[in-house]
Design an enzyme around this catalytic site. Structure first.
Site, PDB file in Angstrom:
ATOM      1  N   LYS A 201       6.273  -3.641  -5.285  1.00 13.75           N
ATOM      2  CA  LYS A 201       5.539  -4.318  -6.007  1.00 13.75           C
ATOM      3  C   LYS A 201       5.929  -5.020  -6.877  1.00 13.75           C
ATOM      4  CE  LYS A 201       2.262  -0.234  -5.247  1.00 13.75           C
ATOM      5  NZ  LYS A 201       1.520   0.874  -5.633  1.00 13.75           N
TER       6      LYS A 201
ATOM      7  N   GLN B 240       1.587   4.534 -10.585  1.00 15.95           N
ATOM      8  CA  GLN B 240       1.918   4.957  -9.134  1.00 15.95           C
ATOM      9  C   GLN B 240       1.496   6.396  -8.948  1.00 15.95           C
ATOM     10  OE1 GLN B 240       2.673   2.786  -7.074  1.00 15.95           O
ATOM     11  NE2 GLN B 240       2.821   4.402  -5.552  1.00 15.95           N
TER      12      GLN B 240
ATOM     13  N   ASP C 261      -5.610  -1.529  -9.182  1.00 17.11           N
ATOM     14  CA  ASP C 261      -5.800  -0.637  -8.242  1.00 17.11           C
ATOM     15  C   ASP C 261      -7.090  -0.182  -7.584  1.00 17.11           C
ATOM     16  OD1 ASP C 261      -3.400   0.354  -7.013  1.00 17.11           O
ATOM     17  OD2 ASP C 261      -2.763   1.642  -8.787  1.00 17.11           O
TER      18      ASP C 261
HETATM   19  N1  GUN Z   1       0.140   6.053  -4.300  1.00 18.58           N
HETATM   20  C1  GUN Z   1       0.203   5.510  -3.206  1.00 18.58           C
HETATM   21  N2  GUN Z   1      -0.807   4.499  -2.921  1.00 18.58           N
HETATM   22  C2  GUN Z   1      -0.800   3.965  -3.820  1.00 18.58           C
HETATM   23  C3  GUN Z   1      -1.410   2.900  -4.544  1.00 18.58           C
HETATM   24  O1  GUN Z   1      -2.145   2.060  -3.959  1.00 18.58           O
HETATM   25  N3  GUN Z   1      -1.608   2.927  -6.085  1.00 18.58           N
HETATM   26  C4  GUN Z   1      -0.947   3.643  -6.707  1.00 18.58           C
HETATM   27  N4  GUN Z   1      -1.127   3.297  -7.931  1.00 18.58           N
HETATM   28  N5  GUN Z   1      -0.378   4.694  -6.336  1.00 18.58           N
HETATM   29  C5  GUN Z   1      -0.253   4.986  -4.947  1.00 18.58           C
END
Ligand code: GUN
Length: 292
Positions: free
Chosen positions: A52, A96, A119
């Site tokens: 990311k 995350q 998110d």
């Molecule tokens: N863990 C797995 N997928 C995601 C996501 O799209 N965002 C976040 N913050 N954690 C995740």
């Protein structure tokens, strides 16, 4: 059979975003700025967060990565979220997931200012999604909609079957496919671990979205001819055929199911890259405080 090339589509989107950022900056605006919080050293989370941050740099965003040890207190984590909420230079914030067991994930998610919640996991934003109001859509479901849209796959009136009801993929996906939108307007069946006669249901799917995290769970006998397959799963398994000794498998037995499919996403290179592209899209939108 047409392969839904998420890698290429995500690159197209990243290039579109990079042009928008360059224009924004040329016009005297500030670069979009994404902050990510990573707790602990879980391998998969580490890989995702690094990807990311790298993607942010590629399109010209600023990024901040805040790392905590796995034993960080909930209080300290909440204080960091508040600090980022109050930092007017930062537009978007993600924490995350998953978080260690001693931290209440919902509490942390609710602490994020909804306007920075790129998110789309905050209950306020999930509510807005259900009501079809402007909001940040969760990145993986949004990436799937984008693939369906860019490949001009008809969804209206179709039977969409979703396998898996996670908060991040299955549950929002089922809502989005049923909304009065394009893509959308499907008749949706959301299936999960307690579903009886799964195969009878999946065999009637025009669009099958699989997000349960079990390698090669969906086999050819579970689908009808002409089905559109969206495979969200990604499981690392040992392999003596690759140099690394590992390979990545989706939730769908690709070789046999692709023969019956009209469209199918590969793993890797299907849904995965789209997730990051849509996070970037949400972050770009987050610079415009007029979203709602
Ligand atoms: N863990 C797995 N997928 C995601 C996501 O799209 N965002 C976040 N913050 N954690 C995740």
């Amino acid at each position: 059979m047409i392969l839904l090339d998420g890698k290429k589509t995500a690159n197209d989107i990243k290039n579109e975003i990079a042009v928008k950022v360059a224009n924004l900056v040329a016009g005297g605006g500030k670069k979009p700025h994404l902050a990510a919080i990573l707790v602990g050293g879980d391998g998969a989370s580490e890989t995702y967060v690094n990807a990311k941050v790298k993607a942010c740099n590629k399109v010209g965003f600023d990024s901040t990565l805040v790392r905590f040890n796995a034993n960080v207190s909930e209080k300290k984590l909440l204080a960091e979220v508040k600090k980022i909420n109050d930092n007017s230079d930062i537009d978007g914030l993600i924490v995350q997931l998953p978080l260690p067991a001693h931290i209440d994930e919902l509490k942390v998610t609710e602490a994020i200012n909804p306007i920075k919640d790129v998110d789309g996991f905050h209950p306020a934003n999930i509510g807005r999604m259900v009501l079809n109001l402007p909001t940040y859509l969760p990145a993986t479901p949004a990436g799937i909609l984008e693939l369906l849209d860019r490949y001009k796959i008809e969804t209206s009136g179709k039977h969409c079957v979703v396998i898996g009801r996670s908060h991040i993929v299955g549950a929002p996906m089922s809502i989005l496919m049923a909304r009065n939108n394009n893509p959308g307007n499907c008749t949706v069946t959301l299936t999960h671990s307690r579903t009886k006669n799964l195969k009878e249901i999946t065999k009637t799917a025009d669009i099958l979205i699989v997000a349960l995290g079990k390698a090669e769970f969906v086999t050819a006998d579970m689908v009808k001819d002409g089905v559109c397959i969206i495979d969200v799963g990604i499981t690392r398994v040992k392999s003596d055929k690759t140099k690394s000794g590992w390979k990545l498998l989706g939730d769908v037995a690709f070789d046999e199911v692709s023969k019956k499919s009209s469209f199918i996403t590969p793993v890797p290179g299907g849904v995965g890259p789209m997730t990051i592209a849509m996070l970037l899209k949400n972050t770009l939108v987050s610079t415009d405080k007029l979203l709602y």
